[in-house]
Write a protein that holds these residues in place. Sequence first.
Motif, PDB file in Angstrom:
ATOM      1  N   GLY A 270       0.845  -1.192   0.000  1.00  0.00           N
ATOM      2  CA  GLY A 270       0.000   0.000   0.000  1.00  0.00           C
ATOM      3  C   GLY A 270       0.874   1.234   0.000  1.00  0.00           C
ATOM      4  O   GLY A 270       1.963   1.227   0.583  1.00  0.00           O
ATOM      5  N   ILE A 271       0.421   2.288  -0.648  1.00  0.00           N
ATOM      6  CA  ILE A 271       1.153   3.552  -0.654  1.00  0.00           C
ATOM      7  C   ILE A 271       0.319   4.612   0.067  1.00  0.00           C
ATOM      8  O   ILE A 271      -0.847   4.816  -0.255  1.00  0.00           O
ATOM      9  CB  ILE A 271       1.467   4.027  -2.087  1.00  0.00           C
ATOM     10  CG1 ILE A 271       2.326   2.996  -2.824  1.00  0.00           C
ATOM     11  CG2 ILE A 271       2.192   5.373  -2.035  1.00  0.00           C
ATOM     12  CD1 ILE A 271       2.630   3.392  -4.264  1.00  0.00           C
ATOM     13  N   MET A 272       0.936   5.282   1.013  1.00  0.00           N
ATOM     14  CA  MET A 272       0.292   6.346   1.787  1.00  0.00           C
ATOM     15  C   MET A 272       0.874   7.688   1.353  1.00  0.00           C
ATOM     16  O   MET A 272       2.064   7.941   1.521  1.00  0.00           O
ATOM     17  CB  MET A 272       0.532   6.117   3.285  1.00  0.00           C
ATOM     18  CG  MET A 272      -0.062   7.181   4.185  1.00  0.00           C
ATOM     19  SD  MET A 272       0.349   6.913   5.949  1.00  0.00           S
ATOM     20  CE  MET A 272      -0.631   5.464   6.330  1.00  0.00           C
TER      21      MET A 272
ATOM     22  N   HIS B 133       4.617  13.128  -5.946  1.00  0.00           N
ATOM     23  CA  HIS B 133       5.572  12.822  -7.008  1.00  0.00           C
ATOM     24  C   HIS B 133       6.338  11.528  -6.751  1.00  0.00           C
ATOM     25  O   HIS B 133       6.480  10.691  -7.656  1.00  0.00           O
ATOM     26  CB  HIS B 133       6.542  13.993  -7.152  1.00  0.00           C
ATOM     27  CG  HIS B 133       7.602  13.794  -8.187  1.00  0.00           C
ATOM     28  ND1 HIS B 133       7.310  13.619  -9.527  1.00  0.00           N
ATOM     29  CD2 HIS B 133       8.962  13.733  -8.090  1.00  0.00           C
ATOM     30  CE1 HIS B 133       8.436  13.470 -10.202  1.00  0.00           C
ATOM     31  NE2 HIS B 133       9.443  13.529  -9.355  1.00  0.00           N
ATOM     32  N   ILE B 134       6.829  11.343  -5.525  1.00  0.00           N
ATOM     33  CA  ILE B 134       7.591  10.137  -5.201  1.00  0.00           C
ATOM     34  C   ILE B 134       6.701   8.901  -5.292  1.00  0.00           C
ATOM     35  O   ILE B 134       7.129   7.844  -5.764  1.00  0.00           O
ATOM     36  CB  ILE B 134       8.209  10.244  -3.789  1.00  0.00           C
ATOM     37  CG1 ILE B 134       9.299  11.328  -3.774  1.00  0.00           C
ATOM     38  CG2 ILE B 134       8.795   8.905  -3.353  1.00  0.00           C
ATOM     39  CD1 ILE B 134      10.468  11.059  -4.688  1.00  0.00           C
ATOM     40  N   ALA B 135       5.462   9.027  -4.850  1.00  0.00           N
ATOM     41  CA  ALA B 135       4.532   7.898  -4.906  1.00  0.00           C
ATOM     42  C   ALA B 135       4.345   7.412  -6.347  1.00  0.00           C
ATOM     43  O   ALA B 135       4.205   6.210  -6.595  1.00  0.00           O
ATOM     44  CB  ALA B 135       3.198   8.292  -4.297  1.00  0.00           C
TER      45      ALA B 135
ATOM     46  N   TYR C 265      14.491   2.348  -7.307  1.00  0.00           N
ATOM     47  CA  TYR C 265      13.674   2.178  -6.102  1.00  0.00           C
ATOM     48  C   TYR C 265      13.392   0.704  -5.799  1.00  0.00           C
ATOM     49  O   TYR C 265      12.987   0.356  -4.688  1.00  0.00           O
ATOM     50  CB  TYR C 265      12.346   2.922  -6.237  1.00  0.00           C
ATOM     51  CG  TYR C 265      12.478   4.422  -6.267  1.00  0.00           C
ATOM     52  CD1 TYR C 265      12.684   5.143  -5.094  1.00  0.00           C
ATOM     53  CD2 TYR C 265      12.416   5.130  -7.461  1.00  0.00           C
ATOM     54  CE1 TYR C 265      12.818   6.525  -5.112  1.00  0.00           C
ATOM     55  CE2 TYR C 265      12.538   6.513  -7.497  1.00  0.00           C
ATOM     56  CZ  TYR C 265      12.744   7.207  -6.319  1.00  0.00           C
ATOM     57  OH  TYR C 265      12.881   8.576  -6.350  1.00  0.00           O
ATOM     58  N   GLU C 266      13.594  -0.151  -6.793  1.00  0.00           N
ATOM     59  CA  GLU C 266      13.241  -1.558  -6.626  1.00  0.00           C
ATOM     60  C   GLU C 266      14.026  -2.236  -5.510  1.00  0.00           C
ATOM     61  O   GLU C 266      13.528  -3.154  -4.845  1.00  0.00           O
ATOM     62  CB  GLU C 266      13.436  -2.330  -7.935  1.00  0.00           C
ATOM     63  CG  GLU C 266      14.855  -2.366  -8.475  1.00  0.00           C
ATOM     64  CD  GLU C 266      15.161  -1.251  -9.449  1.00  0.00           C
ATOM     65  OE1 GLU C 266      16.067  -1.427 -10.280  1.00  0.00           O
ATOM     66  OE2 GLU C 266      14.496  -0.196  -9.383  1.00  0.00           O
ATOM     67  N   TYR C 267      15.262  -1.779  -5.272  1.00  0.00           N
ATOM     68  CA  TYR C 267      16.133  -2.502  -4.349  1.00  0.00           C
ATOM     69  C   TYR C 267      15.687  -2.407  -2.893  1.00  0.00           C
ATOM     70  O   TYR C 267      15.904  -3.337  -2.115  1.00  0.00           O
ATOM     71  CB  TYR C 267      17.576  -2.014  -4.517  1.00  0.00           C
ATOM     72  CG  TYR C 267      18.070  -2.195  -5.933  1.00  0.00           C
ATOM     73  CD1 TYR C 267      18.264  -3.465  -6.464  1.00  0.00           C
ATOM     74  CD2 TYR C 267      18.307  -1.090  -6.757  1.00  0.00           C
ATOM     75  CE1 TYR C 267      18.694  -3.640  -7.773  1.00  0.00           C
ATOM     76  CE2 TYR C 267      18.733  -1.254  -8.066  1.00  0.00           C
ATOM     77  CZ  TYR C 267      18.922  -2.529  -8.569  1.00  0.00           C
ATOM     78  OH  TYR C 267      19.335  -2.690  -9.876  1.00  0.00           O
ATOM     79  N   GLU C 268      15.048  -1.308  -2.504  1.00  0.00           N
ATOM     80  CA  GLU C 268      14.563  -1.220  -1.127  1.00  0.00           C
ATOM     81  C   GLU C 268      13.397  -2.188  -0.905  1.00  0.00           C
ATOM     82  O   GLU C 268      13.217  -2.709   0.205  1.00  0.00           O
ATOM     83  CB  GLU C 268      14.176   0.210  -0.777  1.00  0.00           C
ATOM     84  CG  GLU C 268      13.132   0.839  -1.658  1.00  0.00           C
ATOM     85  CD  GLU C 268      13.056   2.359  -1.487  1.00  0.00           C
ATOM     86  OE1 GLU C 268      13.887   2.928  -0.757  1.00  0.00           O
ATOM     87  OE2 GLU C 268      12.160   2.968  -2.089  1.00  0.00           O
ATOM     88  N   PHE C 269      12.625  -2.462  -1.953  1.00  0.00           N
ATOM     89  CA  PHE C 269      11.536  -3.431  -1.835  1.00  0.00           C
ATOM     90  C   PHE C 269      12.065  -4.864  -1.837  1.00  0.00           C
ATOM     91  O   PHE C 269      11.538  -5.725  -1.122  1.00  0.00           O
ATOM     92  CB  PHE C 269      10.525  -3.241  -2.971  1.00  0.00           C
ATOM     93  CG  PHE C 269       9.695  -2.003  -2.821  1.00  0.00           C
ATOM     94  CD1 PHE C 269       8.625  -1.969  -1.941  1.00  0.00           C
ATOM     95  CD2 PHE C 269       9.994  -0.857  -3.533  1.00  0.00           C
ATOM     96  CE1 PHE C 269       7.859  -0.820  -1.777  1.00  0.00           C
ATOM     97  CE2 PHE C 269       9.246   0.299  -3.388  1.00  0.00           C
ATOM     98  CZ  PHE C 269       8.179   0.312  -2.504  1.00  0.00           C
TER      99      PHE C 269
END
Length: 315
Positions: free
Chosen positions: A4-6, A10-12, A273-277
Amino acid sequence: MKIGIMGLGHIAEKIANTINMMDKNYELYAVASRSMIKALDFKKKYNAEKAYGSYLDLVKDDEIDLIYIATVNSTHYENMRLCLENNKNVICEKPFTLNYSEALEIINLAKSKNLFISEALWTSYMPFNIKLLEILKGERIKSFYGLFNCNVYDKERIHNNLLGGGALLDLGIYPISFALRLFGFSYKNIIINNMYYSDTSVDVHTDISLVYDGFEARCVCNCVKEYESYIKIATENLDIFIDSATNPSIIKITNANNLSTHTINVKAKYSGYEYEFIDAYNSIHDGLNEPRSWSNYKTLEMMRILDEIVIKSSK
């Protein structure tokens, strides 16, 4: 992992786009804004399954495995607390909180509930860090210079002191964390070279040095100048240039003795950003409550450094 995104700024958008490029282990499941219209538009654009017009409704959804907090700096603490109190694992945008004490409270809460918590300092999760440490192994460091300028002062989250604005928290965290990843946290001192403030009491230019044995790591950021970002490292044998303090694509190495050069491609597979996930997924799967790449200890030490810079600059 249902994500989920809160907060849907822009970053979202970058996060949603990245999740949609990743494999089936990562699903953009729900999005939330304080505006239901905005949430529905975002849901449609990025093919999320659910949209919520309040953050409380998002955290009450039992299907969600992880919430990414992409709200303004000043709300990170309260939003993380809301997620943790409703038993949700969390990745929170940097800066993690506005100060060390808030960060410590959140991390302790996550540990007490055996939940995963991490700071989305995305550069810290990228594979190039391992390559760079290999290059520097055995080298005597002479100097480090990290720069991140970006003209973002017009954004309210930057020029508004009440929202946790300023260059240091938004931009300076990148060159500073870069130095810490390479050289560790055993610096001897922090020197404030200069800091300039706007009429809204936020720093627009910050220049500091972390003093290590034998060299200084100088870190500079500015939120009113045009975009410029890079890292330069000098050793006895090498001059190293990294083309970005946030999302590098190349590492250029020059032999200081014969001036021969070679370039290593370190461009991210998707957006970066994929690496943090990936770290979050693997850490949660292995029963950990913090990431391997940028531990909670490092988040806390970063907040301690930011606090010290602010205190020293006010004297």
